[in-house]
Write a protein that holds these residues in place. Structure first.
Motif, PDB file in Angstrom:
ATOM      1  N   MET A 114     -89.151  16.068  60.063  1.00  0.00           N
ATOM      2  CA  MET A 114     -88.242  14.933  60.181  1.00  0.00           C
ATOM      3  C   MET A 114     -86.809  15.446  60.316  1.00  0.00           C
ATOM      4  N   HIS A 115     -86.118  15.013  61.362  1.00  0.00           N
ATOM      5  CA  HIS A 115     -84.731  15.408  61.554  1.00  0.00           C
ATOM      6  C   HIS A 115     -83.820  14.586  60.638  1.00  0.00           C
ATOM      7  N   SER A 116     -82.527  14.896  60.652  1.00  0.00           N
ATOM      8  CA  SER A 116     -81.562  14.115  59.875  1.00  0.00           C
ATOM      9  C   SER A 116     -81.516  12.690  60.426  1.00  0.00           C
ATOM     10  N   VAL A 117     -81.540  11.725  59.533  1.00  0.00           N
ATOM     11  CA  VAL A 117     -81.605  10.326  59.953  1.00  0.00           C
ATOM     12  C   VAL A 117     -81.069   9.439  58.835  1.00  0.00           C
ATOM     13  N   ILE A 118     -80.464   8.310  59.225  1.00  0.00           N
ATOM     14  CA  ILE A 118     -80.017   7.296  58.273  1.00  0.00           C
ATOM     15  C   ILE A 118     -81.073   6.197  58.225  1.00  0.00           C
ATOM     16  N   ALA A 119     -81.512   5.846  57.037  1.00  0.00           N
ATOM     17  CA  ALA A 119     -82.530   4.810  56.861  1.00  0.00           C
ATOM     18  C   ALA A 119     -81.973   3.657  56.044  1.00  0.00           C
ATOM     19  N   PHE A 134     -81.595  11.127  55.039  1.00  0.00           N
ATOM     20  CA  PHE A 134     -82.699  12.083  54.961  1.00  0.00           C
ATOM     21  C   PHE A 134     -82.345  13.314  55.787  1.00  0.00           C
ATOM     22  N   GLU A 135     -82.617  14.475  55.209  1.00  0.00           N
ATOM     23  CA  GLU A 135     -82.482  15.734  55.929  1.00  0.00           C
ATOM     24  C   GLU A 135     -83.738  16.561  55.696  1.00  0.00           C
ATOM     25  N   GLN A 136     -84.373  16.972  56.794  1.00  0.00           N
ATOM     26  CA  GLN A 136     -85.608  17.757  56.724  1.00  0.00           C
ATOM     27  C   GLN A 136     -86.662  17.087  55.834  1.00  0.00           C
ATOM     28  N   GLY A 137     -86.752  15.771  55.930  1.00  0.00           N
ATOM     29  CA  GLY A 137     -87.749  15.031  55.182  1.00  0.00           C
ATOM     30  C   GLY A 137     -87.420  14.753  53.735  1.00  0.00           C
ATOM     31  N   GLN A 138     -86.237  15.164  53.299  1.00  0.00           N
ATOM     32  CA  GLN A 138     -85.831  14.958  51.906  1.00  0.00           C
ATOM     33  C   GLN A 138     -84.751  13.885  51.810  1.00  0.00           C
ATOM     34  N   LEU A 139     -84.916  12.977  50.881  1.00  0.00           N
ATOM     35  CA  LEU A 139     -83.895  11.964  50.618  1.00  0.00           C
ATOM     36  C   LEU A 139     -82.800  12.629  49.788  1.00  0.00           C
ATOM     37  N   ILE A 140     -81.599  12.780  50.368  1.00  0.00           N
ATOM     38  CA  ILE A 140     -80.546  13.532  49.681  1.00  0.00           C
ATOM     39  C   ILE A 140     -79.365  12.676  49.243  1.00  0.00           C
ATOM     40  N   TRP A 141     -79.301  11.419  49.708  1.00  0.00           N
ATOM     41  CA  TRP A 141     -78.187  10.548  49.300  1.00  0.00           C
ATOM     42  C   TRP A 141     -78.626   9.113  49.481  1.00  0.00           C
ATOM     43  N   ALA A 167     -69.677   6.823  59.526  1.00  0.00           N
ATOM     44  CA  ALA A 167     -69.103   6.269  60.756  1.00  0.00           C
ATOM     45  C   ALA A 167     -68.664   7.350  61.739  1.00  0.00           C
ATOM     46  N   GLN A 168     -68.300   8.525  61.237  1.00  0.00           N
ATOM     47  CA  GLN A 168     -67.822   9.609  62.112  1.00  0.00           C
ATOM     48  C   GLN A 168     -68.925  10.603  62.467  1.00  0.00           C
ATOM     49  N   LYS A 169     -70.164  10.326  62.036  1.00  0.00           N
ATOM     50  CA  LYS A 169     -71.275  11.226  62.328  1.00  0.00           C
ATOM     51  C   LYS A 169     -72.123  10.658  63.458  1.00  0.00           C
ATOM     52  N   SER A 170     -72.962  11.486  64.032  1.00  0.00           N
ATOM     53  CA  SER A 170     -73.862  11.056  65.091  1.00  0.00           C
ATOM     54  C   SER A 170     -75.295  11.301  64.645  1.00  0.00           C
ATOM     55  N   LEU A 171     -75.897  10.264  64.062  1.00  0.00           N
ATOM     56  CA  LEU A 171     -77.257  10.358  63.535  1.00  0.00           C
ATOM     57  C   LEU A 171     -78.052   9.127  63.954  1.00  0.00           C
ATOM     58  N   PRO A 172     -79.338   9.298  64.243  1.00  0.00           N
ATOM     59  CA  PRO A 172     -80.167   8.120  64.522  1.00  0.00           C
ATOM     60  C   PRO A 172     -80.268   7.241  63.276  1.00  0.00           C
ATOM     61  N   LEU A 193     -90.154   7.084  61.140  1.00  0.00           N
ATOM     62  CA  LEU A 193     -90.316   6.406  62.421  1.00  0.00           C
ATOM     63  C   LEU A 193     -89.096   6.591  63.311  1.00  0.00           C
ATOM     64  N   ALA A 194     -87.901   6.418  62.733  1.00  0.00           N
ATOM     65  CA  ALA A 194     -86.676   6.546  63.522  1.00  0.00           C
ATOM     66  C   ALA A 194     -86.461   7.978  63.966  1.00  0.00           C
ATOM     67  N   SER A 195     -86.825   8.936  63.119  1.00  0.00           N
ATOM     68  CA  SER A 195     -86.663  10.340  63.460  1.00  0.00           C
ATOM     69  C   SER A 195     -87.560  10.747  64.612  1.00  0.00           C
ATOM     70  N   ALA A 196     -88.714  10.061  64.736  1.00  0.00           N
ATOM     71  CA  ALA A 196     -89.667  10.423  65.773  1.00  0.00           C
ATOM     72  C   ALA A 196     -89.338   9.798  67.129  1.00  0.00           C
ATOM     73  N   GLU A 197     -88.411   8.823  67.147  1.00  0.00           N
ATOM     74  CA  GLU A 197     -88.068   8.164  68.409  1.00  0.00           C
ATOM     75  C   GLU A 197     -87.350   9.118  69.364  1.00  0.00           C
TER      76      GLU A 197
END
Length: 280
Positions: free
Chosen positions: A1-6, A19-26, A53-58, A276-280
């Protein structure tokens, strides 16, 4: 799983996680303005997203309701007033300036539990959430079932004998209405009284659980469900699962399957939508 906002937008709380590398970090959360309509809910999501807001994440968003082509319809006006084909995906993509994927919250939670929780070695798996509303998600032959019309596991919209939906009879919201009509302060008060041995409260509480069990028995023979994880604020309440198991055991073996508590608890939707979002 890539970095993603859920995001997991519930009836009472809206939650965000990184999430980063499948881990919930914040994580963070805010009350859901569910009674104020979709525009108010969008503003809550935008505020929660500000640290990124200044990052580029799915971005993946899990929310209750019927989803068709990124639009959300809430059929239960007690839970989601004002949601009629609201273009949530397009609105959030514009507001957040990031690619946004939208999923039904129960379907996302089903995938989270299947991938990271209780769904191991189970090709026909069900996630059931009993909370403000009632929802479900299905994994069939190892794949998340998503229908084009958005009605892929709407157990809460299934009708009872009198034409009332299961959600309007057995959800946390329905329990609250039932409690007030019968002299109890709240759904919690009614359930607490039932657990303490109050006969009237027990009958009221158990009646909803009995109807949930009936619908689960239908799924057992229709879809060959092997295991169901039960979540949600009501479903994870102490004693609820035992009551549901007791009701299921009234039926022959062909109508039964394994019932377990959701291993990820309230985080099932976050893990699922992130995957799911990371896999898109």
């Amino acid at each position: 799983m890539h970095s993603v906002i859920a995001f997991d937008i519930g009836g009472s709380q809206s939650r965000i996680a990184l999430f980063e590398q499948g881990q919930l970090i914040w994580r963070n959360q805010a009350p859901t303005p569910s009674q104020l309509g979709p525009d108010a809910m969008v503003e809550t999501i935008v505020k929660l997203y500000r640290p990124f807001a200044q990052k580029s994440l799915p971005v993946g968003v899990a929310i209750t309701g019927q989803l068709t082509q990124g639009c959300v319809t809430g059929h239960n006006v007690d839970v989601m007033p004002g949601w009629q084909s609201y273009p949530l995906q397009a609105v959030l993509t514009e507001r957040l300036q990031q690619p946004v994927q939208i999923y039904n919250d129960a379907r996302a939670a089903a995938w989270g539990e299947y991938q990271f929780g209780t769904g191991a070695q189970c090709s026909e798996f069900l996630f059931l959430t009993v909370s403000t509303g009632i929802g479900a998600g299905l994994v069939l032959n190892g794949r998340l079932h998503i229908a084009a019309n958005g009605f892929d596991a709407e157990i809460g919209e299934m009708l009872l004998a009198d034409g009332v939906t299961l959600e309007n009879y057995a959800s946390g919201t329905a329990l609250g209405h039932l409690a007030q009509r019968n002299g109890f302060d709240s759904a919690k008060h009614l359930c607490d009284a039932a657990d303490a041995g109050d006969v009237k409260a027990n009958e009221l509480y158990q009646s909803g659980i009995a109807e949930v069990a009936k619908k689960l028995t239908d799924l057992a023979v229709m879809l060959g469900i092997q295991r169901a994880a039960v979540g949600g604020s009501v479903g994870l309440r102490s004693g609820y699962l035992e009551r549901l198991r007791s009701e299921m055991q009234r039926y022959p073996a062909m109508y039964q399957f394994e019932l377990v508590p959701a291993a990820l608890g309230a985080d099932a939707g976050l893990f699922g939508v992130a995957a799911l979002a990371s896999a898109e």
